[in-house]
Design a protein around this motif. Structure first.
Motif, PDB file in Angstrom:
ATOM      1  N   SER A   1     -16.621  -2.002   1.910  1.00 28.32           N
ATOM      2  CA  SER A   1     -16.226  -3.878   2.245  1.00 28.32           C
ATOM      3  C   SER A   1     -14.679  -3.856   1.591  1.00 28.32           C
ATOM      4  N   ASN A   2     -14.450  -3.084   0.984  1.00 31.43           N
ATOM      5  CA  ASN A   2     -12.638  -3.529   0.518  1.00 31.43           C
ATOM      6  C   ASN A   2     -12.346  -3.370   2.048  1.00 31.43           C
ATOM      7  N   MET A   3     -12.179  -2.254   3.448  1.00 30.12           N
ATOM      8  CA  MET A   3     -11.807  -2.872   4.638  1.00 30.12           C
ATOM      9  C   MET A   3     -11.784  -3.468   5.144  1.00 30.12           C
ATOM     10  N   ASP A   4     -13.013  -4.579   4.432  1.00 28.61           N
ATOM     11  CA  ASP A   4     -13.617  -5.565   5.907  1.00 28.61           C
ATOM     12  C   ASP A   4     -12.785  -6.929   4.971  1.00 28.61           C
TER      13      ASP A   4
ATOM     14  N   MET B   1      -7.277  -2.550  11.691  1.00 27.50           N
ATOM     15  CA  MET B   1      -6.560  -2.452  10.514  1.00 27.50           C
ATOM     16  C   MET B   1      -5.815  -2.970  10.535  1.00 27.50           C
ATOM     17  N   ILE B   2      -4.857  -4.031   9.661  1.00 27.78           N
ATOM     18  CA  ILE B   2      -3.756  -5.046   9.691  1.00 27.78           C
ATOM     19  C   ILE B   2      -2.419  -3.829   8.739  1.00 27.78           C
ATOM     20  N   TYR B   3      -1.035  -4.233   9.365  1.00 25.41           N
ATOM     21  CA  TYR B   3       0.183  -3.066   9.408  1.00 25.41           C
ATOM     22  C   TYR B   3       0.941  -4.352   8.442  1.00 25.41           C
ATOM     23  N   ARG B   4       1.665  -3.529   7.757  1.00 25.14           N
ATOM     24  CA  ARG B   4       3.015  -4.487   7.150  1.00 25.14           C
ATOM     25  C   ARG B   4       4.098  -3.217   7.596  1.00 25.14           C
ATOM     26  N   ARG B   5       5.287  -4.293   8.218  1.00 29.61           N
ATOM     27  CA  ARG B   5       6.569  -3.135   7.988  1.00 29.61           C
ATOM     28  C   ARG B   5       6.262  -2.761   6.445  1.00 29.61           C
ATOM     29  N   LEU B   6       7.079  -1.513   6.807  1.00 31.71           N
ATOM     30  CA  LEU B   6       7.521  -0.539   5.386  1.00 31.71           C
ATOM     31  C   LEU B   6       9.370  -1.209   5.405  1.00 31.71           C
ATOM     32  N   GLY B   7       9.193  -1.757   3.937  1.00 33.01           N
ATOM     33  CA  GLY B   7      11.042  -2.370   3.454  1.00 33.01           C
ATOM     34  C   GLY B   7      11.459  -2.770   5.103  1.00 33.01           C
ATOM     35  N   ASP B   8      12.761  -1.944   5.464  1.00 35.29           N
ATOM     36  CA  ASP B   8      13.367  -2.541   6.178  1.00 35.29           C
ATOM     37  C   ASP B   8      13.788  -2.043   7.365  1.00 35.29           C
ATOM     38  N   THR B   9      12.356  -1.116   7.760  1.00 29.57           N
ATOM     39  CA  THR B   9      12.746   0.398   8.138  1.00 29.57           C
ATOM     40  C   THR B   9      12.069   0.390   9.821  1.00 29.57           C
ATOM     41  N   ASN B  10      11.814   0.641  10.762  1.00 28.33           N
ATOM     42  CA  ASN B  10      10.902  -0.014  11.743  1.00 28.33           C
ATOM     43  C   ASN B  10       9.030   0.979  11.731  1.00 28.33           C
ATOM     44  N   GLU B  11       8.744   0.956  11.017  1.00 29.81           N
ATOM     45  CA  GLU B  11       7.935   1.728  10.505  1.00 29.81           C
ATOM     46  C   GLU B  11       6.704   0.410   9.478  1.00 29.81           C
ATOM     47  N   GLU B  12       5.393   1.299  10.296  1.00 27.03           N
ATOM     48  CA  GLU B  12       4.371   0.154  10.149  1.00 27.03           C
ATOM     49  C   GLU B  12       3.999   0.616   8.993  1.00 27.03           C
ATOM     50  N   ILE B  13       2.961   0.260   8.039  1.00 32.28           N
ATOM     51  CA  ILE B  13       1.891   0.717   7.074  1.00 32.28           C
ATOM     52  C   ILE B  13       0.760   0.304   6.752  1.00 32.28           C
ATOM     53  N   PRO B  14      -0.753   1.040   7.349  1.00 32.22           N
ATOM     54  CA  PRO B  14      -1.811  -0.029   6.799  1.00 32.22           C
ATOM     55  C   PRO B  14      -1.270  -0.856   5.306  1.00 32.22           C
ATOM     56  N   ALA B  15      -2.262  -1.803   5.545  1.00 27.07           N
ATOM     57  CA  ALA B  15      -2.146  -3.229   4.456  1.00 27.07           C
ATOM     58  C   ALA B  15      -2.816  -2.678   3.628  1.00 27.07           C
ATOM     59  N   ILE B  16      -3.843  -2.166   3.898  1.00 30.75           N
ATOM     60  CA  ILE B  16      -4.755  -1.876   2.476  1.00 30.75           C
ATOM     61  C   ILE B  16      -5.172  -0.269   2.970  1.00 30.75           C
ATOM     62  N   GLY B  17      -4.015   0.712   2.286  1.00 31.95           N
ATOM     63  CA  GLY B  17      -4.649   2.013   1.603  1.00 31.95           C
ATOM     64  C   GLY B  17      -5.790   2.773   0.505  1.00 31.95           C
ATOM     65  N   LEU B  18      -5.856   3.378   0.698  1.00 31.18           N
ATOM     66  CA  LEU B  18      -6.980   4.236  -1.005  1.00 31.18           C
ATOM     67  C   LEU B  18      -5.436   4.243  -1.652  1.00 31.18           C
ATOM     68  N   GLY B  19      -6.423   4.097  -3.073  1.00 32.28           N
ATOM     69  CA  GLY B  19      -6.085   4.465  -4.263  1.00 32.28           C
ATOM     70  C   GLY B  19      -7.100   5.640  -4.450  1.00 32.28           C
ATOM     71  N   THR B  20      -6.072   6.602  -5.923  1.00 31.67           N
ATOM     72  CA  THR B  20      -6.987   7.846  -5.846  1.00 31.67           C
ATOM     73  C   THR B  20      -6.929   8.479  -7.199  1.00 31.67           C
TER      74      THR B  20
END
Ligand SMILES: NC(=O)c1ccc[n+]([C@@H]2O[C@H](COP(=O)([O-])OP(=O)(O)OC[C@H]3O[C@@H](n4cnc5c(N)ncnc54)[C@H](OP(=O)(O)O)[C@@H]3O)[C@@H](O)[C@H]2O)c1
Length: 273
Positions: free
Chosen positions: A252-255, A1-20
């Motif tokens: 496929s989306n994850m890849d 998984m690749i991560y992106r920093r969430l806003g200006d926080t120290n939290e990293e979130i997965p760059a590929i999430g699941l829509g529902t």
């Protein structure tokens, strides 16, 4: 998984999430495929989708119930759950109640990110952001943000919110690219993560885009959907939340995270009109 920093926080979130959206119904609940849909979310999480996007509006709350059943099988602290409050619930008391209801349906004590789903000009934004910030203090929300906010409204939200706005979730895909011009640069400057919704344009591409994407997909041994996601992911501060209910779509989306488009191809896609 690749991560992106969430806003200006120290939290990293997965760059590929699941829509529902459309899981468990559209505007109203459809209980007929519950078992199957809980299983899809369980399989998705097992596959590495630890970031899940939902909203109180989806299926009249039933999407959150389905997610609640699925996430109960996992360590909650490993998951990043976003939900959104509907524009008719933006008054202080309504918001506290809407959050209560979402948490009950999700069977969790907190959401990681809570967004204003759409702006409501009839309710003071200050009141809503104060109520959301209060819930950050109470521990029921970790981070707050907005959705479908344009440049001016986002600037206003940033300037008046007691807690930082870390995210704006907007329509962004290869054809609906309005967000790319002013909103994304503003988010990048302000340290706000931009979540691209409908990143696959719900498979409703024009023939001309399809043709270009198909050519590129062949070159990268990929699918057109993977090229669409890889293009979005090439942009700083952008995360994507494709919705998929078929296992091969989820995989496929994850890849798509493994596809590195060349500078020339990125430019070609950037310059499409
Ligand atoms: N904030 C907002 O106002 C807002 C608005 C719209 C959406 N959203 C969020 O963004 C999420 C994603 O957007 P969306 O659901 O509108 O559309 P989307 O993700 O662009 O497209 C979903 C559609 O693409 C299909 N699909 C997924 N992966 C595929 C693949 N690899 N190959 C071929 N088809 C594929 C899915 O089919 P299957 O289901 O059959 O796999 C589904 O029909 C939503 O689910 C929701 O969480 C937010």
């Amino acid at each position: 998984m690749i991560y992106r920093r969430l806003g200006d926080t120290n939290e990293e979130i997965p760059a590929i999430g699941l829509g529902t959206w459309e899981i468990g119904g559209r505007e109203t609940p459809d209980y007929s495929k519950d078992r199957e849909q809980i299983d899809v979310i369980v399989r998705a999480i097992e596959m590495g989708y630890s970031h899940i996007d939902t909203a109180e509006y989806y299926a009249g709350g039933h999407t959150e119930e389905i997610i609640g059943d699925a996430i109960g099988l996992f360590d909650r602290s490993e998951l990043f759950i976003t939900s959104k409050v509907w524009p008719s619930h933006l008054r202080r008391n309504e918001l506290h109640k809407a959050l209560d209801d979402s948490l009950k349906r999700l069977k969790t004590d907190y959401v990681d990110l809570y967004l204003i789903h759409w702006p409501n000009p009839d309710i003071p934004l200050q009141e809503t952001l104060e109520a959301m910030s209060q819930e950050v203090e109470s521990g029921r929300i970790r981070f707050i943000g907005v959705s479908n906010f344009d440049v001016d409204l986002l600037k206003k939200a940033v300037s008046i919110s007691p807690k930082p706005i870390v995210n704006n979730q907007v329509l962004f895909n290869i054809e609906d690219r309005q967000a790319m011009y002013e909103l994304l640069p503003l988010c990048q400057k302000e340290g706000i993560t931009l979540t691209a919704y409908s990143p696959l344009k719900r498979n409703l591409l024009s023939n001309s885009s399809k043709e270009i994407l198909e050519g590129m997909a062949k070159k990268y041994y990929a699918s057109t959907q993977q090229i669409m996601l890889a293009w979005l992911l090439s942009k700083d501060g952008v995360v994507v939340i494709p919705k998929a209910s078929k296992i091969d779509h989820l995989k496929s989306n994850m890849d798509s995270r493994n596809i590195a488009l060349s500078h020339e191809d990125l430019k070609l896609l950037d310059d499409l009109s």
